[in-house]
Design a protein around this motif. Structure first.
Motif, PDB file in Angstrom:
ATOM      1  N   HIS A 112      16.303  17.117   8.056  1.00 61.57           N
ATOM      2  CA  HIS A 112      17.333  16.532   7.185  1.00 61.57           C
ATOM      3  C   HIS A 112      17.225  15.019   7.072  1.00 61.57           C
ATOM      4  CE1 HIS A 112      19.086  20.453   6.793  1.00 61.57           C
ATOM      5  NE2 HIS A 112      19.134  20.566   8.103  1.00 61.57           N
ATOM      6  N   LEU A 113      16.001  14.515   7.124  1.00 65.77           N
ATOM      7  CA  LEU A 113      15.769  13.089   6.894  1.00 65.77           C
ATOM      8  C   LEU A 113      15.318  12.900   5.448  1.00 65.77           C
ATOM      9  CD1 LEU A 113      14.023  12.547  10.269  1.00 65.77           C
ATOM     10  CD2 LEU A 113      16.005  11.233   9.520  1.00 65.77           C
ATOM     11  N   ILE A 114      15.550  11.723   4.914  1.00 69.53           N
ATOM     12  CA  ILE A 114      15.142  11.408   3.544  1.00 69.53           C
ATOM     13  C   ILE A 114      13.781  10.728   3.614  1.00 69.53           C
ATOM     14  CG2 ILE A 114      15.692  10.072   1.489  1.00 69.53           C
ATOM     15  CD1 ILE A 114      18.675  10.274   2.460  1.00 69.53           C
ATOM     16  N   VAL A 115      12.780  11.333   2.996  1.00 65.69           N
ATOM     17  CA  VAL A 115      11.409  10.804   2.999  1.00 65.69           C
ATOM     18  C   VAL A 115      11.032  10.476   1.551  1.00 65.69           C
ATOM     19  CG1 VAL A 115       9.005  11.258   3.595  1.00 65.69           C
ATOM     20  CG2 VAL A 115      10.836  12.256   4.991  1.00 65.69           C
ATOM     21  N   THR A 116      10.674   9.210   1.319  1.00 63.90           N
ATOM     22  CA  THR A 116      10.298   8.788  -0.025  1.00 63.90           C
ATOM     23  C   THR A 116       8.950   8.069   0.004  1.00 63.90           C
ATOM     24  OG1 THR A 116      11.559   6.747   0.248  1.00 63.90           O
ATOM     25  CG2 THR A 116      12.674   8.563  -0.852  1.00 63.90           C
ATOM     26  N   GLU A 117       8.235   8.171  -1.108  1.00 62.76           N
ATOM     27  CA  GLU A 117       6.980   7.445  -1.258  1.00 62.76           C
ATOM     28  C   GLU A 117       7.292   6.048  -1.769  1.00 62.76           C
ATOM     29  OE1 GLU A 117       4.401   9.655  -3.826  1.00 62.76           O
ATOM     30  OE2 GLU A 117       4.444  11.421  -2.531  1.00 62.76           O
ATOM     31  N   ALA A 118       6.523   5.058  -1.307  1.00 65.20           N
ATOM     32  CA  ALA A 118       6.735   3.673  -1.739  1.00 65.20           C
ATOM     33  C   ALA A 118       5.419   2.918  -1.676  1.00 65.20           C
ATOM     34  CB  ALA A 118       7.777   2.997  -0.852  1.00 65.20           C
TER      35      ALA A 118
ATOM     36  N   PHE B  52       5.332   4.875   7.566  1.00 64.43           N
ATOM     37  CA  PHE B  52       3.987   5.245   8.009  1.00 64.43           C
ATOM     38  C   PHE B  52       3.140   5.627   6.811  1.00 64.43           C
ATOM     39  CE2 PHE B  52       6.531   9.077   8.236  1.00 64.43           C
ATOM     40  CZ  PHE B  52       5.707  10.109   7.827  1.00 64.43           C
ATOM     41  N   GLU B  53       1.822   5.723   7.041  1.00 62.00           N
ATOM     42  CA  GLU B  53       0.907   6.062   5.957  1.00 62.00           C
ATOM     43  C   GLU B  53       1.128   7.520   5.535  1.00 62.00           C
ATOM     44  OE1 GLU B  53      -2.930   3.304   6.370  1.00 62.00           O
ATOM     45  OE2 GLU B  53      -2.572   4.501   8.168  1.00 62.00           O
ATOM     46  N   PRO B  54       0.921   7.818   4.245  1.00 58.84           N
ATOM     47  CA  PRO B  54       1.230   9.151   3.725  1.00 58.84           C
ATOM     48  C   PRO B  54       0.555  10.285   4.484  1.00 58.84           C
ATOM     49  CG  PRO B  54       0.796   7.639   1.923  1.00 58.84           C
ATOM     50  CD  PRO B  54       0.447   6.907   3.199  1.00 58.84           C
ATOM     51  N   ASP B  55       1.356  11.302   4.778  1.00 60.38           N
ATOM     52  CA  ASP B  55       0.892  12.523   5.429  1.00 60.38           C
ATOM     53  C   ASP B  55       1.871  13.623   5.018  1.00 60.38           C
ATOM     54  OD1 ASP B  55       0.742  14.706   7.329  1.00 60.38           O
ATOM     55  OD2 ASP B  55      -0.473  13.392   8.586  1.00 60.38           O
TER      56      ASP B  55
ATOM     57  N   GLN C  54       0.853  -1.182   0.000  1.00 60.20           N
ATOM     58  CA  GLN C  54       0.000   0.000   0.000  1.00 60.20           C
ATOM     59  C   GLN C  54       0.892   1.235   0.000  1.00 60.20           C
ATOM     60  OE1 GLN C  54      -1.672  -0.941   4.080  1.00 60.20           O
ATOM     61  NE2 GLN C  54      -1.406   1.262   4.294  1.00 60.20           N
ATOM     62  N   PRO C  55       0.338   2.415  -0.299  1.00 65.08           N
ATOM     63  CA  PRO C  55       1.158   3.625  -0.272  1.00 65.08           C
ATOM     64  C   PRO C  55       1.661   3.897   1.152  1.00 65.08           C
ATOM     65  CG  PRO C  55      -0.895   4.018  -1.446  1.00 65.08           C
ATOM     66  CD  PRO C  55      -1.024   2.680  -0.771  1.00 65.08           C
ATOM     67  N   VAL C  56       2.959   4.128   1.271  1.00 68.92           N
ATOM     68  CA  VAL C  56       3.581   4.470   2.556  1.00 68.92           C
ATOM     69  C   VAL C  56       4.655   5.518   2.311  1.00 68.92           C
ATOM     70  CG1 VAL C  56       3.171   2.231   3.692  1.00 68.92           C
ATOM     71  CG2 VAL C  56       5.261   2.575   2.363  1.00 68.92           C
TER      72      VAL C  56
END
Length: 195
Positions: free
Chosen positions: A131-137, A117-120, A77-79
């Motif tokens: 400065h964290l790397i956040v990617t959609e998956a 976590f779920e997209p927000d 699912q999208p996370v």
């Protein structure tokens, strides 16, 4: 429509039984529900009727009224996946991010090298500012159950077969009072403050 009203941990069943079981891919939102309809991998329509508060984890097995087994799979699912930045930070940044997300009561999956976590978009921006790397998956999502949630990430301590009270040959230290660092904080009816 066949009913399934019993959940069994996969670890309690023989591998041969699991191999023959039908499967049922479910996202996190559905796996939190006690009652829902679904179609298993053989095309059978199921009415899942579990005790209120039961949460299904990937790997759990449902027992149908005819005695057949249905293995639950955590569906992709999208996370959002969060990793530390080697150039601008350290692995400790993930711990800080888990703290901030936990303070916001965000269902969170913990892995050694990432948080999920779920997209927000608001939370994603907050983490990028740290400065964290956040990617959609697209990935299976198995958030922690919490301190009182019966085993966290689908694995409890009851099956480990070891004690935690051993002293490793060290002299016993006198007991002293401690203050819990992360006492649970529950929101809901009767919690004592405005919502």
């Amino acid at each position: 429509m066949i009913q399934a009203n019993k959940r069994v941990p996969a670890q309690t069943l023989a591998p041969a039984l699991l191999k023959r079981a039908a499967t049922l891919e479910l996202d996190w939102d559905t796996r939190q529900k006690s009652r829902f309809g679904a179609t298993d991998s053989t095309g059978r329509e199921l009415a899942v009727l579990l005790n209120r508060g039961t949460v299904l984890r990937g790997g759990d097995v449902l027992v149908a009224e005819d005695g057949s087994l249905v293995r639950v799979i955590a569906a992709p699912q999208p996370v959002l996946q969060v990793r530390h930045c080697n150039e601008h930070g350290s692995p400790f940044d993930l711990l800080r991010a888990a703290y901030h997300l936990g303070n916001r009561h965000v269902p969170l999956e913990l892995q050694p090298a990432l948080l999920q976590f779920e997209p927000d978009p608001v939370l994603a921006d907050m983490l990028r500012q740290q400065h964290l790397i956040v990617t959609e998956a697209m990935a299976p999502f198995e958030p922690e159950a919490g301190a009182y949630g019966g085993g966290g990430h689908g694995h409890g301590h009851a099956h480990h077969g070891h004690e935690h009270g051993h002293d490793h040959g060290q002299p016993a230290k006198p007991a002293r009072a401690t203050i819990p660092i992360a006492a649970p904080h529950v929101h809901g009816p009767g919690c004592g403050h405005e919502h």
